[in-house]
Design a protein around this motif. Structure first.
Motif, short mmCIF file in Angstrom:
data_model
loop_
_atom_site.label_atom_id
_atom_site.label_comp_id
_atom_site.label_asym_id
_atom_site.label_seq_id
_atom_site.Cartn_x
_atom_site.Cartn_y
_atom_site.Cartn_z
N PHE A 30 0.80 -1.23 0.00
CA PHE A 30 0.00 0.00 0.00
C PHE A 30 0.83 1.29 0.00
O PHE A 30 0.26 2.37 -0.11
N GLY A 31 2.14 1.20 0.16
CA GLY A 31 2.96 2.40 0.23
C GLY A 31 3.09 3.11 -1.11
O GLY A 31 3.17 2.47 -2.16
N LYS A 32 3.12 4.46 -1.07
CA LYS A 32 3.28 5.23 -2.31
C LYS A 32 4.71 5.12 -2.83
O LYS A 32 4.93 5.00 -4.03
N THR A 33 5.67 5.18 -1.90
CA THR A 33 7.08 5.01 -2.25
C THR A 33 7.67 3.96 -1.31
O THR A 33 8.26 4.30 -0.27
N SER A 306 2.71 5.40 8.39
CA SER A 306 1.29 5.54 8.03
C SER A 306 0.95 6.97 7.66
O SER A 306 0.20 7.23 6.70
N THR A 308 3.19 9.52 6.73
CA THR A 308 3.95 10.04 5.59
C THR A 308 3.55 9.39 4.27
O THR A 308 3.68 10.01 3.21
N GLN A 309 3.05 8.16 4.34
CA GLN A 309 2.66 7.46 3.11
C GLN A 309 1.18 7.62 2.80
O GLN A 309 0.69 7.11 1.80
N GLY A 310 0.45 8.34 3.66
CA GLY A 310 -0.96 8.59 3.40
C GLY A 310 -1.83 7.37 3.46
O GLY A 310 -2.82 7.25 2.71
N PHE A 311 -1.51 6.43 4.35
CA PHE A 311 -2.33 5.23 4.48
C PHE A 311 -3.71 5.58 5.04
O PHE A 311 -3.84 6.49 5.85
N ASP A 312 -4.72 4.84 4.61
CA ASP A 312 -6.07 5.03 5.13
C ASP A 312 -6.28 4.31 6.45
O ASP A 312 -7.37 4.38 7.03
#
Length: 358
Positions: A30-33, A306, A308-312
């Motif tokens: 699920f991470g963006k980067t 959570s 910094t990666q914008g997790f829901d």
């Protein structure tokens, strides 16, 4: 004893590795980067004084409350009401510091003593119910906590400061009652060193004193303790009072060193994390120190990733559940094995050497 310590270390290591594997899997999925998130997970807490101090501050809370849980487990009176006791301790401290008009030292001392007393009294209700009604603290402590938390929420909402804080917190405590930060701008205070000193003291009490020996007998062989003439009320009341007081001390330090007020829900997950620490450490206060540092590192890192990666969702909450589920399975399995060995030994003892009944 060495074999038991080795098995405990193996179980703890396996649980920590499972938690880290869960973190990494969620980041990769699920991470963006993912690459940057993985680096932040493992090394982010050491990248700035704020992150490092926050990790140590969290570890201090784990050590204090975790030692309280360890005492309750060793005595055979598992305390699942830690969250409510932490909340009550912080609420009492904030209320006293905002209400009393005494010299700063006297007011702070009164707040500390009343906070400890409130947590101990709440835990002792479970001891009373066990001694008088046979109700297990495992259940009653949880129910009392579940009832106390919304009650404290209601007191906060109905306080005079409700309008100015959107009904979310009591008034902030005065500057003179706030513990100085040791690593600004992080919330690290002297509570970390107080926790470091308390763990060896608790270890000495549990493993080197006569009181601790009797406590452990009650935790491992309650029938033998009863036949030996050890006092059940003395064990229940003292162990649960110590456990409740240490959870309340965690709330006191959270208010005076971190939040500077008692806001709704500040104790969320503190009690369960303390239970994780106690079970992973084998209820040994010396082992509580490294386990608390490891879990604080994992949870603070996971929460930061959570954000910094914008997790829901909150990775830390998922990891907490995985750890609690894993250690609970191990704990229950250990209890069953111990009961099986005891029953098997008792069966053998009832037979004569010739094969007949004794």
């Amino acid at each position: 004893m060495k074999g038991l310590a080795g098995r405990q270390l193996l179980r703890t290591t396996a649980t920590i590795l499972i938690a880290l594997a869960a973190c990494c899997t969620l980041i990769l999925l699920f991470g963006k980067t993912p690459a940057a998130a993985m680096q932040s997970l493992f090394f982010g807490n050491f990248s700035s004084p704020y992150y490092f101090g926050s990790m140590l501050n969290t570890a201090a809370f784990f050590m204090l409350a975790g030692t309280g849980s360890a005492i309750s487990i060793k005595s055979g009176n598992m305390n699942l009401g830690g969250e409510g006791q932490v909340y009550l301790g912080g609420f009492t401290a904030c209320l006293v510091l905002n209400s009393l008009r005494l010299p700063a030292f006297l007011c702070a001392t009164a707040a500390l003593l009343l906070s400890l007393s409130a947590g101990a009294a709440m835990a002792c209700v479970s001891a009373f119910l066990e001694e008088k009604r046979g109700a297990r603290p495992l259940l009653t402590s949880f129910l009392l906590s579940a009832a106390a938390i919304p009650l404290i929420d209601g007191f906060i909402t109905s306080s005079d400061a409700a309008r100015t804080t959107n009904m979310l917190a009591l008034p902030p405590i005065a500057e003179e009652y706030r513990l100085p930060q040791l690593l600004p701008p992080s919330p690290l205070t002297a509570s970390f060193f107080a926790a470091l000193a308390l763990c060896p003291a608790a270890w000495y009490l549990m493993f080197k004193s006569r009181y601790g020996s009797r406590m452990q007998v009650w935790g491992t062989a309650p029938l033998f303790a009863r036949f030996a003439g050890y006092s059940s009320p003395a064990n229940s009341y003292s162990a649960l009072a110590l456990s409740g007081a240490l959870h309340a001390l965690t709330g006191f330090f959270a208010v005076t060193g971190c939040y500077y007020t008692c806001h709704k829900g500040f104790s969320t997950n503190m009690g369960w994390n303390a239970l994780n620490v106690a079970l992973l450490s084998g209820s040994n206060p010396l082992s509580v120190i490294p386990v608390s540092l490891l879990l604080a590192w994992i949870f603070t890192s996971a929460s930061r990733v959570s954000l910094t990666q914008g997790f829901d969702f909150d990775i830390a909450g998922i990891v907490q559940g995985i750890i609690l589920f894993s250690v609970s399975l191990t704990y229950v399995r250990g209890l069953r094995n111990r009961k099986g060995r005891t029953a098997s030994k008792a069966g053998k003892d009832t037979k004569s050497p010739a094969g007949g009944k004794a």
